[in-house]
Design an enzyme around this catalytic site. Structure first.
Site, PDB file in Angstrom:
ATOM      1  N   HIS A   1      58.707  11.441  92.253  1.00  0.00           N
ATOM      2  CA  HIS A   1      58.930  11.351  94.224  1.00  0.00           C
ATOM      3  C   HIS A   1      59.281  12.414  93.796  1.00  0.00           C
ATOM      4  O   HIS A   1      59.965  13.378  92.743  1.00  0.00           O
ATOM      5  CB  HIS A   1      60.300  10.639  93.774  1.00  0.00           C
ATOM      6  CG  HIS A   1      61.494  10.271  93.321  1.00  0.00           C
ATOM      7  ND1 HIS A   1      62.536  11.683  93.401  1.00  0.00           N
ATOM      8  CD2 HIS A   1      61.635  10.257  92.044  1.00  0.00           C
ATOM      9  CE1 HIS A   1      63.372  11.462  92.159  1.00  0.00           C
ATOM     10  NE2 HIS A   1      62.388  10.668  91.118  1.00  0.00           N
TER      11      HIS A   1
ATOM     12  N   ASP B   1      61.519  14.311  96.219  1.00  0.00           N
ATOM     13  CA  ASP B   1      62.891  15.139  96.303  1.00  0.00           C
ATOM     14  C   ASP B   1      64.107  14.553  95.438  1.00  0.00           C
ATOM     15  O   ASP B   1      63.139  13.940  93.852  1.00  0.00           O
ATOM     16  CB  ASP B   1      63.629  13.593  97.398  1.00  0.00           C
ATOM     17  CG  ASP B   1      63.737  11.906  96.763  1.00  0.00           C
ATOM     18  OD1 ASP B   1      62.831  11.567  95.976  1.00  0.00           O
ATOM     19  OD2 ASP B   1      64.772  11.286  97.821  1.00  0.00           O
TER      20      ASP B   1
ATOM     21  N   GLU C   1      63.286   8.397  97.109  1.00  0.00           N
ATOM     22  CA  GLU C   1      63.561   7.799  96.299  1.00  0.00           C
ATOM     23  C   GLU C   1      64.673   8.075  95.708  1.00  0.00           C
ATOM     24  O   GLU C   1      65.749   6.956  95.489  1.00  0.00           O
ATOM     25  CB  GLU C   1      63.006   8.421  94.896  1.00  0.00           C
ATOM     26  CG  GLU C   1      62.673   7.026  94.011  1.00  0.00           C
ATOM     27  CD  GLU C   1      63.702   7.608  92.511  1.00  0.00           C
ATOM     28  OE1 GLU C   1      64.369   6.047  91.694  1.00  0.00           O
ATOM     29  OE2 GLU C   1      64.600   8.838  93.032  1.00  0.00           O
ATOM     30  N   GLU C   2      65.595   9.310  95.792  1.00  0.00           N
ATOM     31  CA  GLU C   2      67.181   9.551  95.390  1.00  0.00           C
ATOM     32  C   GLU C   2      68.098   9.224  96.779  1.00  0.00           C
ATOM     33  O   GLU C   2      68.851   9.118  96.379  1.00  0.00           O
ATOM     34  CB  GLU C   2      66.868  10.890  95.296  1.00  0.00           C
ATOM     35  CG  GLU C   2      66.873  11.617  94.615  1.00  0.00           C
ATOM     36  CD  GLU C   2      66.894  11.214  93.170  1.00  0.00           C
ATOM     37  OE1 GLU C   2      67.752  10.035  93.201  1.00  0.00           O
ATOM     38  OE2 GLU C   2      66.556  11.995  91.885  1.00  0.00           O
TER      39      GLU C   2
ATOM     40  N   ASP D   1      59.332   9.162  85.632  1.00  0.00           N
ATOM     41  CA  ASP D   1      60.858   8.894  86.274  1.00  0.00           C
ATOM     42  C   ASP D   1      62.094   8.920  85.133  1.00  0.00           C
ATOM     43  O   ASP D   1      62.765   8.150  85.753  1.00  0.00           O
ATOM     44  CB  ASP D   1      60.379   8.412  87.578  1.00  0.00           C
ATOM     45  CG  ASP D   1      61.786   8.712  88.312  1.00  0.00           C
ATOM     46  OD1 ASP D   1      62.256  10.126  88.242  1.00  0.00           O
ATOM     47  OD2 ASP D   1      62.288   8.542  89.171  1.00  0.00           O
TER      48      ASP D   1
ATOM     49  N   HIS E   1      70.739  14.846  88.130  1.00  0.00           N
ATOM     50  CA  HIS E   1      71.671  14.121  89.002  1.00  0.00           C
ATOM     51  C   HIS E   1      72.807  14.811  88.662  1.00  0.00           C
ATOM     52  O   HIS E   1      74.246  15.122  89.437  1.00  0.00           O
ATOM     53  CB  HIS E   1      72.235  12.945  88.817  1.00  0.00           C
ATOM     54  CG  HIS E   1      70.669  11.667  89.613  1.00  0.00           C
ATOM     55  ND1 HIS E   1      71.072  10.550  89.958  1.00  0.00           N
ATOM     56  CD2 HIS E   1      69.915  11.981  89.070  1.00  0.00           C
ATOM     57  CE1 HIS E   1      70.175   9.831  90.364  1.00  0.00           C
ATOM     58  NE2 HIS E   1      69.536  11.603  89.905  1.00  0.00           N
TER      59      HIS E   1
END
Length: 471
Positions: free
Chosen positions: A95, A97, A163-164, A192, A442
């Site tokens: 992903h 994003d 995805e996020e 990931d 994150h």
């Protein structure tokens, strides 16, 4: 392999320069103001894939309403490199994003500027989750082209920009293309996630699912002064804090009745899997920069990270949070929380249990405020067959690059698309991490080590070669 590995080592500064380019694109999918940046990141990938003679197919999943604005969802970029029917075809997913990031959150520098320190750590939002891994597949193709070495497999790519934020629209595309674009796929690889610790690579065969909820409490028609109206109205913040306190205990136990009913009991054989893993309590203390873990031994820590469901409280929207004092009674507040689920737990059951419990607790308050419970996203847990040749190939590749047999791990995070690929395509799915446990995905000061990035490119290369003949 020696020739390709040498080329990758010689060109590592170029790879880091390219990583800096993509980190500089603030592709935050959960912020409407950055939607065009997410699209720009997708366009960057298409441009690079075209340069490398990867044929692309763009899917536009539809629209969404975000922050009160109707937006086009970011494109899902599909790519094909090689169509030789005599070769195996590997589908790789990633992903483009990222999570939100502000310097004021506590970053030591601008989160969208890649910075390397004297220890070779590359700091920047998305550096490890998931921009370094996703672009590394392109550098594998490029290295083979530059050296005029045949890639022994065909590659299919699936890169998304949501995805996020729940991967909106992706499942429909995967099921639609299962017997068309993805029809020739033999196995799937996703990079990931992260090593269990900081020293030993691993392959991952399981992930928890996620159900994300918002809990909205509204009452007055506008914000009120607490000196004038305090004690005379039902305050939304008071109701919300009470309800959120009923969801989970300080020791991490979920307090929603029935939530553990579908969790399978831990067997003796399963207990043994946790004995020899390269992990210690010290590793998690280093990862969180603190010692406030609930559990005191590695097995209990890993069981509660991988094997049991958890509930986390994430924030309150609409409440005053700035510096200084402000005596406001918010007219509306929105609490945010999520449940990480495990195999056997169904998202629809979790939603029903959460909704019923909160409504029952709210009724006990006799409050005249209004309550709205919304499930923003949901995805089930995933477990794969570790005896498949896909896992043997990944293990051999790790031995080739790092000279060590990897750990087999599960993970506490959620990538719902793993189960979608497994069910829609009927193929084995593998997670092959590039980053370390202390990368801080994150979180503030997210990073990937230079060595993990460069050796990770070699790992993906070796994996594809191993796949070509694995039994």
């Amino acid at each position: 392999m020696d020739k390709i590995f040498a080329y990758i080592s010689q060109n590592q500064d170029s790879y880091i320069k390219r990583l800096a380019e993509v980190v500089a694109i603030p592709s935050v999918s959960g912020d409407a103001k950055h939607r065009q940046d997410v699209v720009r990141m997708g366009e960057w990938l298409v441009q690079e894939m075209t340069r490398l003679n990867v044929s692309t197919k763009i899917h536009h999943p539809g629209k969404q309403v975000l922050d009160g604005v109707e937006l086009d969802l970011p494109p899902v970029v599909l790519g094909t490199y090689g169509t030789d029917p005599a070769k195996r075809t590997v589908l790789v997913y990633g992903h483009y994003d990222v999570q939100p990031a502000l310097k004021s959150d506590g970053w030591t520098h601008d989160p969208f500027t890649l910075v390397e320190d004297e220890q070779g750590r590359l700091f920047g939002r998305g550096s490890t989750d998931d921009k370094a891994p996703i672009i590394s597949w392109l550098w594998v193709i490029e290295a083979h082209q530059k050296l005029n070495i045949d890639l022994p497999v065909n590659i299919k790519m699936c890169f998304e920009g949501m995805e996020e934020s729940g991967s909106e629209g992706l499942d429909d595309i995967i099921y639609k293309e299962a017997k068309d674009y993805f029809a020739t796929v033999d196995c799937v690889c996703i990079s990931d996630n992260y090593w269990l610790g900081t020293k030993k690579p691993c392959v991952t065969y399981g992930l928890r699912g996620i159900s994300y909820f918002t809990l909205e409490i509204s009452g007055p028609g506008r914000d009120l002064h607490s000196g004038v109206f305090g004690g005379t109205v039902h305050e939304p913040m008071t109701d919300l804090v009470y309800l959120m306190s009923k969801l989970v205990s300080p020791n991490g136990k979920i307090l929603i009745p029935g939530i553990y009913d579908e969790v399978a009991p831990v067997t003796d054989d399963e207990h043994k899997l946790y004995t020899d893993l390269d992990f210690s309590v010290k590793d998690i203390h280093q990862a969180i920069d603190a010692t406030n873990t609930i559990h005191e031994n590695k097995q209990d820590i890993l069981m509660h990270r991988w094997r049991f469901p958890t509930l986390s409280l994430h924030g309150i929207e609409g409440a005053f949070y700035g510096a200084g004092a402000k005596t406001v009674i918010p007219a509306k507040v929105i609490g945010k929380f999520s449940i990480r689920s495990v195999p056997n737990q169904k998202p629809e059951t979790i939603k029903a249990l959460v909704t019923s419990f909160i409504q029952q607790e709210f009724a006990k308050l006799n409050s005249k405020n209004k309550i709205t419970i919304t499930e923003l996203s949901a995805g089930p847990a995933w477990v794969a067959d570790v005896k498949h040749y896909n896992f043997r190939a990944a293990s051999k590749a790790i031995e080739t690059v790092f000279g060590i047999t990897p750990d087999y791990t599960r993970e506490g995070g959620s990538i719902p698309v793993t189960l979608t690929f497994q069910e829609a395509l009927g193929k084995n799915v593998l997670l092959l991490p590039m980053g370390r446990a202390d990368d801080g995905a994150h979180s503030i000061n997210e990073k990937i080590d230079r060595s993990n990035y460069i050796e990770g490119i070699k790992l993906l290369t070796s994996y594809l070669h191993e796949i070509s003949h694995a039994q």
